[in-house]
Enzyme design. Structure first.
Site, PDB file in Angstrom:
ATOM      1  N   GLY A  56       4.024  37.081 -20.672  1.00 17.91           N
ATOM      2  CA  GLY A  56       4.940  37.802 -19.785  1.00 17.91           C
ATOM      3  C   GLY A  56       4.303  38.784 -18.816  1.00 17.91           C
ATOM      4  O   GLY A  56       4.987  39.685 -18.319  1.00 17.91           O
ATOM      5  N   SER A  57       3.029  38.601 -18.485  1.00 19.44           N
ATOM      6  CA  SER A  57       2.421  39.543 -17.531  1.00 19.44           C
ATOM      7  C   SER A  57       3.055  39.391 -16.134  1.00 19.44           C
ATOM      8  O   SER A  57       3.248  40.386 -15.433  1.00 19.44           O
ATOM      9  CB  SER A  57       0.899  39.391 -17.466  1.00 19.44           C
ATOM     10  OG  SER A  57       0.525  38.141 -16.954  1.00 19.44           O
ATOM     11  N   LYS A 114      19.119  19.573 -26.043  1.00 19.22           N
ATOM     12  CA  LYS A 114      18.734  20.411 -24.912  1.00 19.22           C
ATOM     13  C   LYS A 114      19.929  20.778 -24.032  1.00 19.22           C
ATOM     14  O   LYS A 114      19.979  21.861 -23.449  1.00 19.22           O
ATOM     15  CB  LYS A 114      17.683  19.674 -24.069  1.00 19.22           C
ATOM     16  CG  LYS A 114      17.086  20.540 -22.997  1.00 19.22           C
ATOM     17  CD  LYS A 114      15.617  20.300 -22.876  1.00 19.22           C
ATOM     18  CE  LYS A 114      15.023  21.065 -21.737  1.00 19.22           C
ATOM     19  NZ  LYS A 114      13.793  20.463 -21.259  1.00 19.22           N
ATOM     20  N   LYS A 150       8.973  25.040 -20.657  1.00 23.67           N
ATOM     21  CA  LYS A 150       9.892  23.927 -20.904  1.00 23.67           C
ATOM     22  C   LYS A 150      10.317  23.323 -19.572  1.00 23.67           C
ATOM     23  O   LYS A 150      10.420  24.045 -18.576  1.00 23.67           O
ATOM     24  CB  LYS A 150      11.154  24.438 -21.615  1.00 23.67           C
ATOM     25  CG  LYS A 150      10.990  24.489 -23.098  1.00 23.67           C
ATOM     26  CD  LYS A 150      12.332  24.632 -23.812  1.00 23.67           C
ATOM     27  CE  LYS A 150      12.128  24.563 -25.302  1.00 23.67           C
ATOM     28  NZ  LYS A 150      11.065  25.452 -25.774  1.00 23.67           N
ATOM     29  N   ILE A 151      10.589  22.029 -19.621  1.00 25.78           N
ATOM     30  CA  ILE A 151      11.087  21.358 -18.422  1.00 25.78           C
ATOM     31  C   ILE A 151      12.562  21.707 -18.259  1.00 25.78           C
ATOM     32  O   ILE A 151      13.322  21.707 -19.240  1.00 25.78           O
ATOM     33  CB  ILE A 151      10.874  19.837 -18.547  1.00 25.78           C
ATOM     34  CG1 ILE A 151       9.366  19.553 -18.546  1.00 25.78           C
ATOM     35  CG2 ILE A 151      11.577  19.081 -17.435  1.00 25.78           C
ATOM     36  CD1 ILE A 151       8.992  18.201 -19.073  1.00 25.78           C
ATOM     37  N   HIS A 154       2.950  27.878 -10.687  1.00 26.31           N
ATOM     38  CA  HIS A 154       2.066  26.977 -11.426  1.00 26.31           C
ATOM     39  C   HIS A 154       0.624  27.307 -11.067  1.00 26.31           C
ATOM     40  O   HIS A 154       0.299  27.435  -9.878  1.00 26.31           O
ATOM     41  CB  HIS A 154       2.399  25.519 -11.083  1.00 26.31           C
ATOM     42  CG  HIS A 154       1.683  24.539 -11.949  1.00 26.31           C
ATOM     43  ND1 HIS A 154       2.004  24.355 -13.276  1.00 26.31           N
ATOM     44  CD2 HIS A 154       0.642  23.709 -11.704  1.00 26.31           C
ATOM     45  CE1 HIS A 154       1.197  23.432 -13.793  1.00 26.31           C
ATOM     46  NE2 HIS A 154       0.359  23.029 -12.858  1.00 26.31           N
TER      47      HIS A 154
HETATM   48  C1  GAR Z   1       0.785  31.929 -15.638  1.00 26.59           C
HETATM   49  O1  GAR Z   1      -0.559  31.719 -15.300  1.00 26.59           O
HETATM   50  C2  GAR Z   1       1.654  30.846 -15.029  1.00 26.59           C
HETATM   51  O2  GAR Z   1       1.194  30.393 -13.786  1.00 26.59           O
HETATM   52  C3  GAR Z   1       1.527  29.759 -16.062  1.00 26.59           C
HETATM   53  O3  GAR Z   1       1.595  30.440 -17.280  1.00 26.59           O
HETATM   54  C4  GAR Z   1       1.004  31.725 -17.134  1.00 26.59           C
HETATM   55  C5  GAR Z   1       1.941  32.745 -17.735  1.00 26.59           C
HETATM   56  O4  GAR Z   1       1.314  33.983 -17.857  1.00 26.59           O
HETATM   57  N1  GAR Z   1       2.574  28.793 -15.912  1.00 26.59           N
HETATM   58  C6  GAR Z   1       2.423  27.510 -16.220  1.00 26.59           C
HETATM   59  O5  GAR Z   1       1.385  27.041 -16.651  1.00 26.59           O
HETATM   60  C7  GAR Z   1       3.647  26.667 -15.979  1.00 26.59           C
HETATM   61  N2  GAR Z   1       3.364  25.281 -16.154  1.00 26.59           N
HETATM   62  P1  GAR Z   1       2.164  35.276 -18.215  1.00 26.59           P
HETATM   63  O6  GAR Z   1       3.055  34.912 -19.391  1.00 26.59           O
HETATM   64  O7  GAR Z   1       1.148  36.325 -18.580  1.00 26.59           O
HETATM   65  O8  GAR Z   1       2.992  35.638 -17.016  1.00 26.59           O
END
Ligand code: GAR
Length: 180
Positions: free
Chosen positions: A11-12, A59, A85-86, A103
């Site tokens: 969740g950053s 779902k 999740k999709i 992404h």
């Molecule tokens: C981020 O790097 C985001 O781009 C990636 O997950 C990370 C979440 O980091 N998303 C994916 O890979 C989606 N397919 P966070 O929880 O620290 O924000």
């Protein structure tokens, strides 16, 4: 504009968005009860909800519950930030065109990969970050903003450079949507 942020883990990105847009980020949702994003939400006084797909018969009912909450909270925009999740037809039917995702690769490279940072680094291809609308495919929706990144010898440093870009790019995109 009322925003809900969906995150499965750390969740950053949620934190960056909640701090930048405190009047807009109204809800955090996680599909994991133990996700650290929920602790971040608590600290930032953002209402948070979590439930897991396995608690529902399928779902569609899981997403129906989400739709009910989003509508009740009058959410205008759903921001996926590490939501692994999709998005299925039930959510898309109600929120199509109002869901965006970040992404960690230069799409279409490594679309759908849950390890896009490592894979693009290993391949030295598709390095970057993409923000896009969510459609029925996996990481296939219209691109809103995209940044390429240079290869760095060290994976941890490269990963850090990805996150630094994310923390700028996602707020920039959302700021424009709020001001529209
Ligand atoms: C981020 O790097 C985001 O781009 C990636 O997950 C990370 C979440 O980091 N998303 C994916 O890979 C989606 N397919 P966070 O929880 O620290 O924000």
């Amino acid at each position: 504009m009322n925003i809900a942020v969906f995150a499965s883990g750390n969740g950053s990105n949620f934190q960056v968005l909640a701090e930048k847009f405190p009047n807009n980020v109204k809800l955090a949702f996680s599909d994991h009860h133990e996700a650290y994003v929920l602790k971040r939400a608590e600290k930032l006084n953002v209402p948070a909800v979590s439930f897991e797909l396995k608690e529902f018969i399928n779902k569609a009912t899981y997403e129906s519950e989400l739709v009910e909450i989003l509508e009740r909270e009058k959410i205008d925009l759903v921001v996926l930030a590490g939501y692994m999740k999709i998005i299925g037809p039930t959510l898309l039917k109600k929120y199509g065109g109002r869901i965006i995702n970040i992404h960690p690769s230069f799409l279409p490279n490594f679309a759908g990969s849950p390890h896009a940072i490592e894979e693009s680094w290993e391949a030295n291809r598709g390095l970057g970050v993409t923000v896009h609308y969510v459609d029925e495919g996996v990481d296939t929706g219209d691109v809103i903003a995209q940044v390429t990144l240079p290869y760095l010898e060290n994976l941890a440093e490269y990963e850090q450079s990805v996150h630094e870009v994310e923390y700028r790019l996602y707020p920039d995109v959302i700021e424009k949507m709020i001001c529209r």
